[in-house]
Design a protein around this motif. Structure first.
Motif, PDB file in Angstrom:
ATOM      1  N   HIS A  30      29.590  36.591  23.778  1.00  0.00           N
ATOM      2  CA  HIS A  30      30.105  36.245  25.035  1.00  0.00           C
ATOM      3  C   HIS A  30      29.854  35.104  25.385  1.00  0.00           C
ATOM      4  O   HIS A  30      30.346  34.543  26.438  1.00  0.00           O
ATOM      5  CB  HIS A  30      29.432  37.467  26.093  1.00  0.00           C
ATOM      6  N   PHE A 356      23.175  41.986  29.318  1.00  0.00           N
ATOM      7  CA  PHE A 356      23.478  40.648  29.226  1.00  0.00           C
ATOM      8  C   PHE A 356      21.963  39.782  29.401  1.00  0.00           C
ATOM      9  O   PHE A 356      21.665  38.626  28.820  1.00  0.00           O
ATOM     10  CB  PHE A 356      24.502  39.900  30.194  1.00  0.00           C
ATOM     11  N   TYR A 370      26.461  37.978  40.399  1.00  0.00           N
ATOM     12  CA  TYR A 370      27.053  38.300  39.248  1.00  0.00           C
ATOM     13  C   TYR A 370      28.513  39.040  39.432  1.00  0.00           C
ATOM     14  O   TYR A 370      29.488  38.677  38.708  1.00  0.00           O
ATOM     15  CB  TYR A 370      26.048  39.612  38.588  1.00  0.00           C
ATOM     16  N   ARG A 504      22.399  33.648  32.309  1.00  0.00           N
ATOM     17  CA  ARG A 504      22.830  34.944  31.738  1.00  0.00           C
ATOM     18  C   ARG A 504      24.084  35.652  32.625  1.00  0.00           C
ATOM     19  O   ARG A 504      24.951  36.067  32.011  1.00  0.00           O
ATOM     20  CB  ARG A 504      21.776  36.125  31.827  1.00  0.00           C
ATOM     21  N   ASN A 505      24.020  35.399  33.933  1.00  0.00           N
ATOM     22  CA  ASN A 505      25.121  35.801  34.624  1.00  0.00           C
ATOM     23  C   ASN A 505      26.502  35.042  34.334  1.00  0.00           C
ATOM     24  O   ASN A 505      27.535  35.688  34.243  1.00  0.00           O
ATOM     25  CB  ASN A 505      24.792  35.823  36.379  1.00  0.00           C
ATOM     26  N   ALA A 508      27.559  35.803  30.790  1.00  0.00           N
ATOM     27  CA  ALA A 508      28.193  37.039  30.490  1.00  0.00           C
ATOM     28  C   ALA A 508      29.644  36.930  30.601  1.00  0.00           C
ATOM     29  O   ALA A 508      30.355  37.996  29.973  1.00  0.00           O
ATOM     30  CB  ALA A 508      27.591  38.037  31.419  1.00  0.00           C
TER      31      ALA A 508
END
Length: 643
Positions: A30, A356, A370, A504-505, A508
């Motif tokens: 990802h 994630f 997110y 991470r958001n 993803a």
């Protein structure tokens, strides 16, 4: 923006296996959907064997191996493929990030005789390392997490940018050093165990997210991060030498005229935005109606008039800044797409996010972001600029005023005019003034008082967890309490937490985010300013407001309130989430029994339903539940604690 990983055998006994490297690469797909690479590395001629992941036979191995997942931003051609080597084939690199001043660095390196074959910053970075060694990192302006492996000596170099914007985790397992952009990639190796870090859990469950991300450890025992602004050099025996290449300079205060400083601030902010607009794919903006993101938009428009912006709208009447965004549109002509993320089941979406994040998520604000990020990614955009960091540089949070008042009194100055202006501007409860005055006075002499205010639910922890609470990091030394507070937020508290969650958001959905306020030149400048240029007349970010005069509408320029990305979790817990929460509290889960004292969860939830606000506590509780469910060994360890 990419994903990196690798395995380096130590002491000549352990070898990197292609099967494990392939699993690591797959777990990072990802982060880089555009290309993938895997290389097995041994010393000597023919000792570098490069393959797409999954091609080598599972039993193929080497002294070391690197993997890379690419999100193509600069030079979209195959010349940007990684892992990549220097011209001699001795040094191999896997790199995640962007070095924004790569064009200027390339000219410097050309003057030293280096020849370039691509338009990537990757090639500049590796040749910069060949030319300057680890001193190269002082010259880079950007964000990065990278590994450089010398296949002749077996020495591994790991480096991370000044503020740790790009993640890089590592651990020792079965005689090897394993590293990757995300924890899930480490756990893809069978030898790496998922064991809970009780110190981290205790700080999170009984305290505040501010206490979690400033230390190099993780929620998993034995898995650490490369510290920000640091180079780790690991030799073949596994000995690690740590070198810090940058520190925040907090010293002499600038004495230039205010007009000079305002002009310099404006120039630095504009140049930070200019560098972060460098891209071979379109760049957009994530814009609320606040001072910081609209300032980034205003600067971007001076450089790239056709830039596209996105703004989230909740649709529930909470935290809606659309009126301010429309004022910005009318003032500048910027095109803004209002994104209305669909209503979601929080529990289901949080479970998706955990796949994630790999670790509990700091605040509910990142739930909202997110959903917004997911909608933006559907447009095909790959890069956005965000406005994070401005509050920590320029005193944008509500409690910063009280540190300013304390400093004025301590310097023998009258804080009365500033206090009066603060009251007039914000209408805060007068009780707050006395409470904060006493707290900061006590904290000035005893730093543990400051830390204690971020442990509102320490008594809710089971005894074993309460005993695991550890100090939250060193005190940053500065002459003024306000400067010390801002430095802690930048280096140990709010910024590290925000950077982890934002990375991470965004990743993803294979979306790169760039943060102009964290240009190190701008950071150093802001920490050289007198506090009177940060808080004045009852308003924070004073120099920022003056520098943006004319570029922002007056309604934004002199805003007194602060919203940001958020969500009404306290309301949801009393309404749409109530039944879910009551079910979670009633079962015999390992988190309920191993982390908290018996009965405390139910008691606090009843208090919340009755009108108290324990939303942060229950957000953290939900995260711990989902985290333990995702990693079964964690749940088993917590259950064992309860017996």
């Amino acid at each position: 923006m990419c994903g990196v990983g690798g395995i380096v055998g130590l002491n000549g006994r352990t070898r990197a296996v292609a099967r494990d490297l392939s699993a690591m690469s797959h777990s990072l797909a990802h982060r880089g959907p555009d290309d993938a690479g895997l290389v097995l590395l041994d010393p000597g001629p023919g000792g570098a064997r490069a393959f797409p992941p999954g091609v080598p036979s599972p039993d193929w191995s080497a002294r070391a191996g690197l993997v890379h997942r690419r999100l193509s931003i600069l030079d979209l051609s195959p010349l940007g493929h990684q892992p990549c080597a220097d011209p001699s084939g001795r040094y191999w690199m896997s790199y995640n990030g962007e070095v924004y001043n790569y064009l200027e660095l390339r000219e410097d390196l050309k003057a030293h005789g280096h020849v370039f074959h691509s338009g990537t910053d990757t090639e500049v970075l590796l040749k910069g390392f060949l030319q300057w060694g680890s001193d190269c990192f002082r010259r880079f302006n950007g964000m990065w997490a990278l590994a450089i492996y010398d296949r002749e000596t077996g020495v591994l170099v790991l480096s991370r940018d000044r503020f740790g914007k790009k993640p890089l985790y590592f651990t020792r397992a079965n005689g090897a050093l394993v590293f990757a952009s995300e924890i899930k990639a480490l756990l893809a190796c069978p030898a790496v165990e998922a064991r809970p870090n009780l110190r981290k859990i205790a700080a999170y469950a009984g305290g505040h997210y501010r206490l979690v991300d400033g230390a190099p450890d993780s929620f998993f025992e034995g898995i650490s991060q490369v510290p920000p602004a640091t180079v780790l050099t690991i030799d073949q025996q596994g000995d690690i030498r740590s070198e810090r290449y940058w520190s925040l300079p907090v010293g002499a205060t600038r004495s230039d005229s205010e007009a000079t400083l305002i002009e310099e601030y404006r120039g630095l902010l504009e140049d930070a935005v200019r560098l972060r607009l460098r891209s071979d794919v379109p760049v957009g903006l994530l814009m609320s109606g606040g001072l910081d993101s609209t300032a980034i938009a205003a600067m971007a428009l001076r450089i790239q008039p056709a830039i596209r912006a996105f703004s989230g709208v909740t649709g529930e009447g909470y935290f809606d800044e659309s009126d301010h965004v429309r004022a910005m549109m009318a003032h500048t002509g910027i095109s803004v797409d209002f994104v209305r993320p669909p209503a979601e089941d929080v529990w289901r979406t949080l479970k998706e996010m955990m796949s994630f994040h790999d670790e509990p998520i700091c605040t509910v604000a990142w739930y909202s972001l997110y959903l917004l990020t997911r909608e933006i990614a559907r447009t095909g955009l790959k890069v956005v600029l965000t406005g994070h960091g401005g509050d920590e540089l320029l005193a944008g949070y509500w409690d910063h005023y009280h540190y300013r008042f304390f400093d004025l009194r301590r310097q023998g100055l009258d804080d009365g005019p500033e206090v009066a202006a603060w009251r007039a501007q914000h209408g805060r409860d007068p009780v707050e003034l006395e409470r904060e005055r006493d707290r900061i006075e006590a904290a000035h002499h005893r730093p543990d008082v400051e830390r204690a205010r971020f442990f509102p639910h320490r008594d809710a922890l089971a005894p074993a967890l309460a005993a695991a609470i550890a100090p939250t990091g060193p005190e940053w030394q500065a002459e003024e309490e306000l400067t010390r507070r801002l430095a802690r937020e930048l280096l140990f508290e709010t910024v590290p937490a925000s950077l982890r969650a934002e990375d991470r958001n965004m990743m993803a959905f294979s979306l790169e985010n760039r943060v102009p306020f964290l240009d190190y030149r701008l950071v150093e400048f802001c920490f050289s300013l007198p506090s009177s240029l940060k808080i004045r007349g009852g308003l924070g970010k004073w120099i920022h407001r003056k520098a943006l005069a004319g570029l922002l509408p007056e309604s934004i320029l002199w805003r007194k309130d602060k919203t940001g990305h958020n969500a009404p979790l306290d309301v949801w817990l009393r309404t749409s989430l109530r039944a879910r929460m009551e079910g979670l509290l009633a079962d015999d889960h390992a988190v309920n029994r191993g982390v908290y004292r018996p009965g405390v969860l139910t008691s606090l939830f009843r208090a919340h339903l009755a009108g108290e606000n324990h939303a942060m506590f229950f957000w953290q509780y939900m995260n711990l539940r989902l985290w333990a469910d995702r990693f079964e060994p964690v749940a088993s360890a917590l259950a064992a604690m309860a017996t």
